[in-house]
Design a protein around this motif. Structure first.
Motif, PDB file in Angstrom:
ATOM      1  N   LEU A  75       0.801  -1.217   0.035  1.00 31.46           N
ATOM      2  CA  LEU A  75      -0.046   0.113  -0.029  1.00 31.46           C
ATOM      3  C   LEU A  75       0.763   1.216  -0.029  1.00 31.46           C
ATOM      4  CD1 LEU A  75      -2.735   1.556   0.062  1.00 31.46           C
ATOM      5  CD2 LEU A  75      -2.734   0.938   2.634  1.00 31.46           C
ATOM      6  N   ALA A 107       2.486   1.486  -3.259  1.00 32.29           N
ATOM      7  CA  ALA A 107       1.649   1.906  -4.450  1.00 32.29           C
ATOM      8  C   ALA A 107       1.125   3.233  -4.306  1.00 32.29           C
ATOM      9  CB  ALA A 107       0.375   1.005  -4.319  1.00 32.29           C
ATOM     10  N   LEU A 108       1.091   3.960  -3.360  1.00 30.15           N
ATOM     11  CA  LEU A 108       0.761   5.223  -2.727  1.00 30.15           C
ATOM     12  C   LEU A 108       1.705   6.158  -3.204  1.00 30.15           C
ATOM     13  CD1 LEU A 108      -1.150   5.222   0.613  1.00 30.15           C
ATOM     14  CD2 LEU A 108      -2.102   5.692  -1.688  1.00 30.15           C
ATOM     15  N   GLN A 122       1.877   6.220  -7.136  1.00 29.45           N
ATOM     16  CA  GLN A 122       0.575   7.148  -7.565  1.00 29.45           C
ATOM     17  C   GLN A 122       0.992   8.482  -7.185  1.00 29.45           C
ATOM     18  OE1 GLN A 122      -3.218   6.496  -5.719  1.00 29.45           O
ATOM     19  NE2 GLN A 122      -4.156   6.518  -7.473  1.00 29.45           N
ATOM     20  N   VAL A 178       3.265  -3.262  -9.061  1.00 31.45           N
ATOM     21  CA  VAL A 178       2.565  -1.935  -8.750  1.00 31.45           C
ATOM     22  C   VAL A 178       2.897  -0.829  -9.438  1.00 31.45           C
ATOM     23  CG1 VAL A 178       2.310  -0.121  -6.700  1.00 31.45           C
ATOM     24  CG2 VAL A 178       1.892  -2.713  -6.373  1.00 31.45           C
ATOM     25  N   ILE A 216       0.305   1.181 -11.793  1.00 32.01           N
ATOM     26  CA  ILE A 216      -0.009   2.456 -11.079  1.00 32.01           C
ATOM     27  C   ILE A 216       0.100   3.422 -12.394  1.00 32.01           C
ATOM     28  CG2 ILE A 216       0.046   4.214  -9.352  1.00 32.01           C
ATOM     29  CD1 ILE A 216      -1.714   1.506  -8.656  1.00 32.01           C
ATOM     30  N   THR A 260      -2.942   5.029 -14.253  1.00 31.31           N
ATOM     31  CA  THR A 260      -3.295   6.519 -13.794  1.00 31.31           C
ATOM     32  C   THR A 260      -3.167   7.664 -15.089  1.00 31.31           C
ATOM     33  OG1 THR A 260      -2.384   6.092 -11.378  1.00 31.31           O
ATOM     34  CG2 THR A 260      -2.463   8.432 -12.087  1.00 31.31           C
ATOM     35  N   GLY A 268      -6.622   4.759 -12.023  1.00 31.03           N
ATOM     36  CA  GLY A 268      -5.544   4.207 -11.566  1.00 31.03           C
ATOM     37  C   GLY A 268      -5.905   4.211  -9.927  1.00 31.03           C
ATOM     38  N   SER A 269      -6.706   4.813  -9.435  1.00 36.34           N
ATOM     39  CA  SER A 269      -7.295   4.882  -7.948  1.00 36.34           C
ATOM     40  C   SER A 269      -8.002   3.823  -7.731  1.00 36.34           C
ATOM     41  CB  SER A 269      -7.850   6.044  -7.720  1.00 36.34           C
ATOM     42  OG  SER A 269      -7.165   7.232  -7.931  1.00 36.34           O
ATOM     43  N   LEU A 325      -5.775   0.481  -7.683  1.00 37.47           N
ATOM     44  CA  LEU A 325      -4.742   0.492  -6.280  1.00 37.47           C
ATOM     45  C   LEU A 325      -6.024  -0.206  -5.225  1.00 37.47           C
ATOM     46  CD1 LEU A 325      -2.541   1.319  -4.563  1.00 37.47           C
ATOM     47  CD2 LEU A 325      -3.553   3.520  -4.519  1.00 37.47           C
ATOM     48  N   THR A 326      -6.966   0.256  -5.139  1.00 37.48           N
ATOM     49  CA  THR A 326      -7.744  -0.375  -4.109  1.00 37.48           C
ATOM     50  C   THR A 326      -8.133  -1.886  -4.329  1.00 37.48           C
ATOM     51  OG1 THR A 326      -8.751   1.922  -3.900  1.00 37.48           O
ATOM     52  CG2 THR A 326     -10.064  -0.065  -2.881  1.00 37.48           C
TER      53      THR A 326
END
Length: 281
Positions: free
Chosen positions: A7, A10-11, A14, A57, A61, A65, A72-73, A76-77
């Motif tokens: 996570l 990935a954040l 992004q 990832v 992403i 994105t 993209g969001s 990710l989820t």
């Protein structure tokens, strides 16, 4: 812990993609550094499934994105939820079906590759070129299977020893694609969630079972399972056009990625002779 690390990674990817979308050279440079760090970890003789997940990832992403910020969001989820669900299901499976005590076979050595920095830089360049191609060509805007397949193959291939390992890797990955094609045909005849579940379960038992064994072909079978899931997943959840059209097209993308990876790996990877001369100096 695994889900949290993915996570966070990935954040970060992004955020970099969103913030640097108008400055592609800087974004590609940072992505290249991420790829280099992941491949360097693999080339140092310390394989870790987490490294490959971070690579996936870092490929998915940016592509999704830039194609669509909402897409993209959402991916990710879905990705994070899938990892968390997979971990929970794995723990439950081990709790319900405990591992039978057996004599462990000798695991193959995971010594570092000759000149790991060179190897990691070459792998990062090969993957970055594939990502750049998908970002700059409208026809490949949704061809995320290409760079993911490239990343998977770069983690499996060993063209330095001789031609047989590379040939085995290609054949097994093609087998994964063919199995996905047959699975999609079955799914078209009996379109149901139960059929999809049985197909994925069968692939997991065939390829995943071999990937779990302590043999030299374990990671090759893991790559074949990755290709199977990529191709079948592209058919079930297409990003743009119809399922059949997208499926047929992305089978071709898999073949293109295999040829591309083999060519550039043979061209850019340090050879045995080069590594030997470097060690002598």
């Amino acid at each position: 812990m695994l889900t949290l690390i993915i996570l966070i990674a990935a954040l970060i990817v992004q955020f970099l993609t969103t913030f640097l979308a108008e400055r592609p050279p800087v974004l590609l440079l940072l992505l290249g550094l991420i790829y280099f760090a992941c491949f360097l970890r693999q080339a140092s003789g310390k394989p870790n499934p987490l490294v490959f997940l971070i690579l996936v990832v870092s490929v998915m992403i940016p592509l999704l994105t830039i194609l669509n910020i909402d897409l993209g969001s959402s991916i990710l989820t879905v990705f994070v939820k899938s990892i968390a669900a997979g971990a929970i299901v794995t723990w439950l499976a081990y709790a319900l079906i405990p591992d039978i005590e057996t004599v462990e076979a000798a695991r193959p050595s995971t010594s570092s590759t000759p000149k790991p920095v060179w190897r990691a830089a070459a792998d990062a360049l090969i993957l970055l070129l594939a990502v750049t191609l998908c970002l700059t060509q409208d026809r490949l805007a949704t061809a995320v299977v290409i760079p993911i397949t490239v990343a998977s193959l770069l983690s499996q291939l060993d063209v330095e020893a001789n031609g047989r390992p590379a040939l085995a890797t290609v054949l097994v990955n093609i087998l994964g694609g063919v199995a996905a094609m047959l699975g999609f045909a079955v799914l078209e005849l009996r379109h149901s969630l139960a059929t999809l579940f049985l197909l994925v379960l069968l692939a997991g038992l065939v390829f995943g079972g071999r990937a779990a064994t302590p043999t030299v072909v374990a990671k090759i079978n893991a790559g074949a399972l990755t290709v199977f899931l990529l191709v079948l997943g592209s058919a079930v959840s297409p990003l743009s056009s119809g399922a059949a059209e997208t499926f047929a097209t992305r089978v071709g993308y898999i073949a293109l990625a295999i040829v591309y990876t083999l060519f550039f790996a043979t061209l850019l990877w340090p050879s045995k002779g080069t590594a030997g001369r470097i060690r002598e100096r």
